[in-house]
Scaffold this motif. Structure first.
Motif, short mmCIF file in Angstrom:
data_model
loop_
_atom_site.label_atom_id
_atom_site.label_comp_id
_atom_site.label_asym_id
_atom_site.label_seq_id
_atom_site.Cartn_x
_atom_site.Cartn_y
_atom_site.Cartn_z
N ASN A 164 56.79 34.92 -8.81
CA ASN A 164 55.40 35.00 -9.26
C ASN A 164 54.96 33.73 -9.99
OD1 ASN A 164 54.46 37.57 -8.34
ND2 ASN A 164 55.81 38.55 -9.83
N LYS A 165 55.88 33.09 -10.68
CA LYS A 165 55.54 31.82 -11.34
C LYS A 165 55.27 30.74 -10.30
CE LYS A 165 56.96 28.86 -15.19
NZ LYS A 165 57.96 28.60 -16.25
N CYS A 166 55.98 30.79 -9.19
CA CYS A 166 55.72 29.84 -8.10
C CYS A 166 54.31 30.03 -7.55
CB CYS A 166 56.74 30.03 -6.98
SG CYS A 166 58.43 29.60 -7.44
N ALA A 167 53.89 31.28 -7.44
CA ALA A 167 52.52 31.56 -6.98
C ALA A 167 51.51 31.00 -7.98
CB ALA A 167 52.32 33.06 -6.80
N TRP A 168 51.82 31.12 -9.25
CA TRP A 168 50.94 30.60 -10.31
C TRP A 168 50.76 29.09 -10.17
CZ3 TRP A 168 52.64 30.25 -16.13
CH2 TRP A 168 51.57 29.77 -16.90
N VAL A 169 51.87 28.36 -9.96
CA VAL A 169 51.75 26.90 -9.88
C VAL A 169 50.97 26.49 -8.64
CG1 VAL A 169 53.87 26.25 -8.61
CG2 VAL A 169 53.00 24.77 -10.42
N CYS A 170 51.09 27.25 -7.56
CA CYS A 170 50.29 26.96 -6.36
C CYS A 170 48.80 27.16 -6.66
CB CYS A 170 50.71 27.86 -5.21
SG CYS A 170 52.33 27.45 -4.50
N ASP A 171 48.47 28.27 -7.30
CA ASP A 171 47.07 28.53 -7.66
C ASP A 171 46.53 27.47 -8.62
OD1 ASP A 171 46.71 30.78 -6.10
OD2 ASP A 171 47.22 32.19 -7.71
N TYR A 172 47.37 27.06 -9.57
CA TYR A 172 46.94 26.08 -10.56
C TYR A 172 46.50 24.78 -9.89
CZ TYR A 172 47.13 22.57 -14.22
OH TYR A 172 46.81 21.52 -15.05
#
Length: 452
Positions: A85-93
């Protein structure tokens, strides 16, 4: 050459992988170079959308990806899900902010017009470790690809299953063929890859030894490097700290990922007046952590990723005890599993103080006063981060310039955040990942000067 990933909890095989032949590797490197020529011309808004797609793919398949992480390196499944989920966050960021970061920067000069533009440079090789097999890759890949570069991943051999799934994420997101490729190769192919004309930069997260070797090769070919290496973070507790809160933060700071983190708190530097209280409460909290099968949701401590890592940690424990450290908890090892261990009365010169301890070992160190605490903190060749626990935040802020590390956290564990630059000083490496800094590492800041 064959590689095999093995479950460190039960020693059962997870997957087998065949190394690329010389011709196959050449084909992938050439494909990366060709893909760059078209990828760099894709409008940034479209690149951002594709990386946003990757974030959704990660969320849609979080259980599948988390299970592979846990099977290959032993992380508790709850932490593996959080990693995905943190990987998804960095993509969105980066999908949200890249256009702003990469916008032209106008600069007033005597020219009719002068500005800096940010152009992609080519293929960026990532040499990544096993301890956060998804996160370490995505925090590099999201900004690198959005900037218009192509990516090549040389992952750690014990997590090649994760590496294949990461490539699959970008494929499912719609990223064009050749823009991100996983390379199943032995480390002896590293120089060949770096030397290739397609590769313009290298980012490595790993050991000091690996970083030095890769930097030497990259320097030979005049290729830029970003290195995020080892750490020996200090966790300083002042007399006025809320001890219960400090202990809660400290347990997570040391035991997350079974202690296998470069930015984990490793040296707990405690004022003499609160030393006994902190150690007693910390020891009780650690003793209550549940060890077991990392695939079970309630497990908090699993095995280390490999037997040799557990052996290394056990050596550091035993040598420190032989030099006068006091064993307060744990100390036993069986195969890849090493008990959460606490050593008291640790001093400089002991492995538990001087070396990076990559596992569930906490070193308790006494400091006479605040000045002594910072002196002990600075007595390390590493420089990733320092935590200070205190109720006097204003006073703690005044000590920020006393810390040579690249991060200074007050009343919180040192952690990475897509919105903040992340990296090290001293033997912990150089360069920055995440935030605007991370996307700027692998672009050509090109000066444009116009005179009418």
């Amino acid at each position: 050459m064959q590689f095999q990933s093995v479950n460190p909890y039960n020693n059962e095989p997870v997957g087998k992988f065949t190394a690329l032949t010389k011709d196959e590797l050449d084909e992938k490197l050439n494909k990366s170079q060709n893909a760059f020529e078209s990828w760099k011309k894709v409008p940034i808004a479209e690149r951002c959308q594709l990386i946003r797609n990757a974030a959704q793919v990660l969320r849609d398949h979080v259980d599948q990806y988390a299970k592979m992480i846990t099977l290959e390196m032993g992380k508790p499944i709850s932490e593996s899900r959080a990693e995905v989920n943190k990987c998804a966050w960095v993509c969105d960021y980066y999908a949200d902010n890249a256009e702003t970061f990469l916008a032209h920067e106008s600069i007033a000069t005597d020219a009719s017009q002068s500005f800096v533009r940010h152009d992609p440079i080519g293929a960026v090789l990532a040499i990544m470790p096993w301890n956060f097999p998804f996160w370490q890759v995505f925090r590099y890949a999201a900004p690198t690809l959005i900037a218009g570069n192509t990516g090549l991943l040389k992952h750690a051999p014990n997590v090649f299953g994760s590496a294949q799934l990461i490539e699959e994420v970008f494929t499912k997101a719609g990223v064009p063929d050749g823009v991100f490729q996983n390379l199943i190769v032995h480390h002896d192919q590293t120089e060949k890859i770096i030397a290739h004309d397609a590769v313009q930069a290298v980012t490595l997260t790993g050991s000091e030894k690996a970083g030095a070797a890769v930097a030497e090769i990259a320097g030979k070919y005049i290729k830029k490097t970003v290195l995020e290496l080892g750490g020996n973070n200090a966790f300083i507790v002042w007399e006025d700290a809320d001890i219960d809160k400090a202990v809660k933060i400290a347990v997570t700071a040391r035991m997350l990922n079974c202690g296998q983190s470069c930015i984990a708190a490793k040296r707990f530097i405690l004022m003499e007046a609160i030393y006994d209280e902190f150690v007693t409460k910390f020891t009780k909290a650690v003793s209550e952590l549940k060890s077991g099968n990392p695939l079970e949701n309630t497990t908090q401590v699993g095995p280390l990723a490999r037997r040799d890592l557990a052996d290394q940690l056990n050596r550091q424990v035993k040598e420190s005890i032989n030099q006068g450290a006091k064993l307060l908890l744990g100390g036993h090892q069986k195969d890849c599993y090493h008990e959460p261990t606490i050593l008291g009365n640790v001093t400089a010169g002991m492995p538990a103080f001087d070396e990076e301890t990559f596992g569930p070992l906490a070193a308790m160190i006494k400091a006479r006063d605040i000045a002594d605490a910072f002196a002990l903190s600075e007595a390390s060749k590493y420089g990733l981060g320092v935590t200070v626990c205190t109720k006097n935040v204003e006073k703690a802020l005044k000590y920020a310039d006393e810390v040579s590390d690249a991060a200074y956290f007050i009343n919180e564990l040192v952690k990475s955040d897509p919105r903040l630059p992340f990296g090290g000083s001293k033997k912990s490496g150089y360069g920055r990942e995440l935030a605007k800094d991370g996307i700027m590492e692998f672009v050509n800041r090109k000066t444009v000067y116009v005179k009418l």
